[in-house]
Motif scaffolding. Structure first.
Motif, PDB file in Angstrom:
ATOM      1  N   SER A  77       6.121 -54.152  75.903  1.00  0.00           N
ATOM      2  CA  SER A  77       5.314 -54.459  77.090  1.00  0.00           C
ATOM      3  C   SER A  77       6.162 -54.389  78.360  1.00  0.00           C
ATOM      4  N   VAL A  78       7.414 -54.853  78.276  1.00  0.00           N
ATOM      5  CA  VAL A  78       8.315 -54.760  79.429  1.00  0.00           C
ATOM      6  C   VAL A  78       8.572 -53.302  79.790  1.00  0.00           C
ATOM      7  N   GLU A  79       8.782 -52.463  78.757  1.00  0.00           N
ATOM      8  CA  GLU A  79       9.019 -51.038  79.032  1.00  0.00           C
ATOM      9  C   GLU A  79       7.804 -50.395  79.702  1.00  0.00           C
ATOM     10  N   ILE A  80       6.600 -50.759  79.256  1.00  0.00           N
ATOM     11  CA  ILE A  80       5.375 -50.224  79.888  1.00  0.00           C
ATOM     12  C   ILE A  80       5.275 -50.712  81.323  1.00  0.00           C
ATOM     13  N   ALA A  81       5.599 -52.002  81.539  1.00  0.00           N
ATOM     14  CA  ALA A  81       5.531 -52.550  82.896  1.00  0.00           C
ATOM     15  C   ALA A  81       6.536 -51.866  83.811  1.00  0.00           C
ATOM     16  N   ILE A  82       7.711 -51.543  83.285  1.00  0.00           N
ATOM     17  CA  ILE A  82       8.722 -50.838  84.092  1.00  0.00           C
ATOM     18  C   ILE A  82       8.219 -49.447  84.476  1.00  0.00           C
ATOM     19  N   ARG A  83       7.614 -48.742  83.526  1.00  0.00           N
ATOM     20  CA  ARG A  83       7.079 -47.415  83.841  1.00  0.00           C
ATOM     21  C   ARG A  83       5.957 -47.514  84.879  1.00  0.00           C
ATOM     22  N   THR A  84       5.133 -48.528  84.752  1.00  0.00           N
ATOM     23  CA  THR A  84       4.060 -48.714  85.731  1.00  0.00           C
ATOM     24  C   THR A  84       4.626 -48.982  87.113  1.00  0.00           C
ATOM     25  N   LEU A  85       5.646 -49.844  87.185  1.00  0.00           N
ATOM     26  CA  LEU A  85       6.268 -50.140  88.479  1.00  0.00           C
ATOM     27  C   LEU A  85       6.902 -48.890  89.078  1.00  0.00           C
TER      28      LEU A  85
ATOM     29  N   ASN B 115      -5.227 -46.592  72.936  1.00  0.00           N
ATOM     30  CA  ASN B 115      -5.967 -45.467  73.521  1.00  0.00           C
ATOM     31  C   ASN B 115      -6.413 -45.775  74.950  1.00  0.00           C
ATOM     32  N   ALA B 116      -6.875 -47.006  75.171  1.00  0.00           N
ATOM     33  CA  ALA B 116      -7.322 -47.385  76.512  1.00  0.00           C
ATOM     34  C   ALA B 116      -6.177 -47.333  77.510  1.00  0.00           C
ATOM     35  N   LEU B 117      -4.989 -47.775  77.108  1.00  0.00           N
ATOM     36  CA  LEU B 117      -3.843 -47.735  78.010  1.00  0.00           C
ATOM     37  C   LEU B 117      -3.445 -46.298  78.326  1.00  0.00           C
ATOM     38  N   ALA B 118      -3.460 -45.458  77.300  1.00  0.00           N
ATOM     39  CA  ALA B 118      -3.104 -44.054  77.537  1.00  0.00           C
ATOM     40  C   ALA B 118      -4.049 -43.410  78.539  1.00  0.00           C
ATOM     41  N   VAL B 119      -5.348 -43.688  78.420  1.00  0.00           N
ATOM     42  CA  VAL B 119      -6.332 -43.133  79.360  1.00  0.00           C
ATOM     43  C   VAL B 119      -6.095 -43.677  80.764  1.00  0.00           C
ATOM     44  N   SER B 120      -5.847 -44.986  80.881  1.00  0.00           N
ATOM     45  CA  SER B 120      -5.631 -45.600  82.195  1.00  0.00           C
ATOM     46  C   SER B 120      -4.375 -45.052  82.858  1.00  0.00           C
ATOM     47  N   GLN B 121      -3.313 -44.833  82.054  1.00  0.00           N
ATOM     48  CA  GLN B 121      -2.095 -44.283  82.636  1.00  0.00           C
ATOM     49  C   GLN B 121      -2.316 -42.872  83.189  1.00  0.00           C
ATOM     50  N   ARG B 122      -3.060 -42.072  82.458  1.00  0.00           N
ATOM     51  CA  ARG B 122      -3.334 -40.717  82.952  1.00  0.00           C
ATOM     52  C   ARG B 122      -4.193 -40.762  84.224  1.00  0.00           C
ATOM     53  N   LYS B 123      -5.191 -41.626  84.234  1.00  0.00           N
ATOM     54  CA  LYS B 123      -6.045 -41.740  85.414  1.00  0.00           C
ATOM     55  C   LYS B 123      -5.252 -42.258  86.619  1.00  0.00           C
ATOM     56  N   TYR B 124      -4.361 -43.236  86.358  1.00  0.00           N
ATOM     57  CA  TYR B 124      -3.586 -43.797  87.469  1.00  0.00           C
ATOM     58  C   TYR B 124      -2.620 -42.764  88.041  1.00  0.00           C
ATOM     59  N   THR B 125      -2.022 -41.974  87.151  1.00  0.00           N
ATOM     60  CA  THR B 125      -1.099 -40.936  87.614  1.00  0.00           C
ATOM     61  C   THR B 125      -1.805 -39.919  88.496  1.00  0.00           C
ATOM     62  N   LYS B 126      -3.070 -39.602  88.174  1.00  0.00           N
ATOM     63  CA  LYS B 126      -3.843 -38.630  88.939  1.00  0.00           C
ATOM     64  C   LYS B 126      -4.563 -39.259  90.122  1.00  0.00           C
TER      65      LYS B 126
ATOM     66  N   ASP C 234      -7.125 -47.497  89.935  1.00  0.00           N
ATOM     67  CA  ASP C 234      -6.242 -48.343  90.731  1.00  0.00           C
ATOM     68  C   ASP C 234      -5.320 -49.156  89.831  1.00  0.00           C
ATOM     69  N   ILE C 235      -4.414 -49.889  90.462  1.00  0.00           N
ATOM     70  CA  ILE C 235      -3.406 -50.662  89.733  1.00  0.00           C
ATOM     71  C   ILE C 235      -4.038 -51.783  88.929  1.00  0.00           C
ATOM     72  N   VAL C 236      -5.144 -52.315  89.412  1.00  0.00           N
ATOM     73  CA  VAL C 236      -5.797 -53.427  88.708  1.00  0.00           C
ATOM     74  C   VAL C 236      -6.283 -52.975  87.338  1.00  0.00           C
ATOM     75  N   GLU C 237      -6.900 -51.809  87.276  1.00  0.00           N
ATOM     76  CA  GLU C 237      -7.376 -51.294  85.997  1.00  0.00           C
ATOM     77  C   GLU C 237      -6.224 -51.052  85.035  1.00  0.00           C
ATOM     78  N   LEU C 238      -5.123 -50.497  85.554  1.00  0.00           N
ATOM     79  CA  LEU C 238      -3.973 -50.221  84.696  1.00  0.00           C
ATOM     80  C   LEU C 238      -3.352 -51.507  84.161  1.00  0.00           C
ATOM     81  N   LEU C 239      -3.218 -52.501  85.059  1.00  0.00           N
ATOM     82  CA  LEU C 239      -2.637 -53.777  84.618  1.00  0.00           C
ATOM     83  C   LEU C 239      -3.545 -54.476  83.614  1.00  0.00           C
ATOM     84  N   ASN C 240      -4.850 -54.338  83.781  1.00  0.00           N
ATOM     85  CA  ASN C 240      -5.780 -54.949  82.825  1.00  0.00           C
ATOM     86  C   ASN C 240      -5.649 -54.321  81.436  1.00  0.00           C
TER      87      ASN C 240
END
Length: 489
Positions: free
Chosen positions: A211-219, A428-439, A443-449
Motif C-alpha cells: 500500500s505504501v508503494e502504491i501511495a508513493i506512485r500516486t504521489l 481491478n478497480a485500482l488498475a482502472v482508476s490508475q489508468r483513468k487518473y494518468t489520462k 480525480d485524486i479522490v477517486e484514486l485514493l478511494n
C-alpha cells in the motif's frame, strides 16, 4: 584352643554373609535396567508399574511416531511449523511437570501393588555382654555372641481395601496420562496459534508495504501532473496525506509482527534473543473439516477428549477410595513369622547358642477409633460428589467449545471464497482508476478511494485466512485430536 575355634566360626559366618550379599548385589545389578546400583533401592521397576509411554514417548493423535526430543534447529534457516511444534513440545515446562506426575502416579501404583506382598526385615549383630559384681565373691562374666533376628509380616485377607486402593491408583495413573495429553493439546494449540499469528501479522506488514508503494506512485504521479500545470496543489497534498497515513499503518503492522515473534519465541522455550524468520507464504490447502456434522464432532469429543478421560478416571479413583476407606474399619487376617538367634529384641544375649522360631495368624478387629473412620468415609463420599460435578462441568464446557469452534470454522470456510473475490475486484478497480487518473479522466479522490478499498480488501483477506486457521485449530484442539500430522500440509 576354644577361642581359636570360636574365632574361626565367626570368620566363616561372616564370610558366608559376604558371599550372600555379593550374590544379591550381582542379581540386583542384572535386574536394574539403568545399570546403576542404588544400594538402598536397587530395583528400577520390580512390579512393572511404569506405563509403556515412559520408555517410548508420547504419540499424538493421528501420528505414527512419538515426539522427537531433544529437538534441534538451525535458526539461520526459516522456521517451519513442524519444527516450531517439536521445539515447543520438548521445552515446555508444563509438559515436563505433567510428565513427572505420570511417574509419581506410577510409583503410587507400585505402593498399592506392594500391599499384596509380605514385609521382611532382618538384623545381624555381634554382642559383647560383660557383668562385673561389687562383691568379690562373684567372678565377672563376659559373653561374646553373634545375634540374628528376622520378621515376616503378610496380610492375607481383608475386605477389599487393598484391591480398592490398587484400582484407585490405576485410575489416577490413567488420569495422569490423560492430563498430560490435555497439556500436549493446549501446548500444540498455543504454539500453532502463535505461529499463525506471526504469519498473519507478517502478511499484514507485506500488505501495508504494498500500500505504501502504491501511495508513493500516486504521489509521484500527482507531482508530475502538478509540475505540468494540469493538477491543483490540493491533489498533491491529499496524496501526501494518504502516503503518511499508510506509512503509519505499516509501522504499526511491523510492531504487531515483532510482538507476535516474541510470543512465538517464548512458547518455543528458546533464548529470548533468538532471531526467527518464517518461510515464504505458500498456497494453502483448505480441508473442509468444518463441514463434518456437528454431532460427529461431539461424539468424538465425548469418547476421546483427554480432559474428559482424566475427569472420568479421577471420579472412578474417588469411588474406589470410598471402598478403601470403608474397608479400613473392617477386620483383617495377617500372617507373622519370627526368627531369633541367641536373643530377642530388647533382651540380653544367651550364654549358649540358641534359636527360636515363631509362626502365627492374627485376626485384627477394629473396635473403636473415636469415630475417625466415620468422618474419613464421609470425606471420601464428598470427594466423589465433587468429582462428579467436575466431570459434568468439563463435559458442558468442552461441548460448548466444540459447538463454537464448529460454527466459527464453518463460517470462516465460507468467507474464504468471498474474500478472494473481493480482493480480485479491488485490484481491478485500482488498475482502472490508475489508468483513468494518468489520462486525466479521474480525480485524486477517486484514486485514493480505490486505494483504500484495496487496502480494506487485503485486510479482509488476511483476516479471513487468520480466522480459518484459528477456527480449524480450535476445532481440532477442542475435540482433543490435534496431532503433528494435522498441520504438516
Amino acid at each position: 584352643m576354644n577361642a581359636e575355634c570360636g574365632g574361626y566360626r565367626v570368620r566363616r559366618w561372616l564370610a558366608g554373609w559376604q558371599v550372600l550379599v555379593m550374590l544379591l548385589v550381582t542379581g540386583v545389578v542384572g535386574a536394574n535396567s539403568a545399570g546403576a546400583l542404588d544400594p538402598v533401592y536397587p530395583f528400577a521397576d520390580p512390579l512393572q508399574t511404569e506405563p509403556a509411554v515412559i520408555a517410548t514417548g508420547v504419540t499424538l493423535p493421528g501420528d505414527g511416531t512419538p515426539v522427537p526430543c531433544p529437538a534441534q534447529k538451525d535458526f539461520s534457516a526459516p522456521l517451519a511449523l513442524s519444527e516450531a511444534v517439536d521445539l515447543a513440545l520438548c521445552h515446555n515446562s508444563q509438559l515436563k511437570s505433567s510428565w513427572a506426575n505420570i511417574k509419581i502416579q506410577a510409583g503410587a501404583v507400585g505402593e498399592a501393588r506392594a500391599a499384596y506382598l509380605p514385609v521382611l526385615t532382618g538384623s545381624l549383630g555381634r554382642t559383647n555382654d560383660q557383668i562385673r559384681y561389687s562383691n568379690s565373691n562373684f567372678k565377672p562374666t563376659s559373653i561374646n555372641q553373634n545375634t540374628a533376628q528376622g520378621t515376616l509380616i503378610w496380610r492375607l485377607l481383608d475386605f477389599g481395601g487393598r484391591a480398592a486402593s490398587h484400582q484407585a491408583a490405576e485410575n489416577l495413573l490413567t488420569a495422569a496420562l490423560a492430563s498430560h495429553n490435555t497439556t500436549l493439546q493446549k501446548t500444540l494449540a498455543a504454539v500453532i496459534q502463535a505461529y499463525c499469528d506471526a504469519l498473519t501479522t507478517r502478511a499484514a506488514v507485506k500488505a501495508k508495504t504494498e500500500s505504501v508503494e502504491i501511495a508513493i506512485r500516486t504521489l509521484n504521479s500527482a507531482k508530475a501532473r502538478e509540475a505540468k500545470g494540469t493538477l491543483a496543489q490540493t491533489d498533491t497534498l491529499q496524496a501526501t496525506t494518504a502516503l503518511a497515513k499508510t506509512s503509519l499503518e505499516k509501522n504499526r503492522a511491523r510492531g504487531d509482527y515483532d510482538k507476535a515473534l516474541s510470543v512465538l519465541v517464548y512458547l518455543l522455550g528458546v533464548p529470548g534473543n533468538t532471531a526467527i524468520t518464517l518461510p515464504e507464504d505458500q498456497e494453502a490447502k483448505f480441508e473442509e473439516d468444518g463441514g463434518k456434522a456437528l454431532a460427529l464432532w461431539l461424539e468424538e469429543t465425548e469418547k476421546n477428549h483427554p480432559a474428559l478421560v482424566a475427569a472420568r478416571s479421577q471420579l472412578e479413583a474417588a469411588q474406589q477410595r470410598v471402598e478403601a476407606t470403608r474397608s479400613a474399619g473392617m477386620p483383617y487376617l495377617g500372617l507373622s513369622a519370627n526368627y531369633y538367634q541367641n536373643t530377642r529384641p530388647g533382651e540380653a544375649v544367651t550364654a549358649s547358642n540358641s534359636t527360636e522360631t515363631t509362626v502365627g495368624l492374627t485376626l485384627t478387629i477394629p473396635l473403636f477409633d473415636g469415630f475417625s473412620s466415620t468422618y474419613k468415609l464421609q470425606g471420601a463420599q464428598a470427594q466423589v460428589e465433587q468429582k462428579e460435578a467436575v466431570l459434568a462441568d468439563a463435559e458442558r464446557q468442552i461441548a460448548m467449545e466444540v459447538i463454537k469452534a464448529h460454527a466459527d470454522a464453518t463460517s470462516a470456510l465460507q468467507n474464504l471464497g468471498a474474500s478472494a473475490t473481493l480482493l480480485a475486484a479491488a485490484h481491478n478497480a485500482l488498475a482502472v482508476s490508475q489508468r483513468k487518473y494518468t489520462k486525466g479522466a479521474a480525480d485524486i479522490v477517486e484514486l485514493l478511494n480505490t486505494q483504500a478499498a484495496l487496502a480494506d480488501a487485503r485486510h479482509e483477506r488476511i483476516r479471513c485466512l487468520a480466522e480459518w486457521r484459528s477456527a480449524r485449530l480450535r476445532l481440532l484442539a477442542s475435540v482433543g485430536q490435534l496431532g503433528r500430522t494435522a498441520f504438516r500440509e
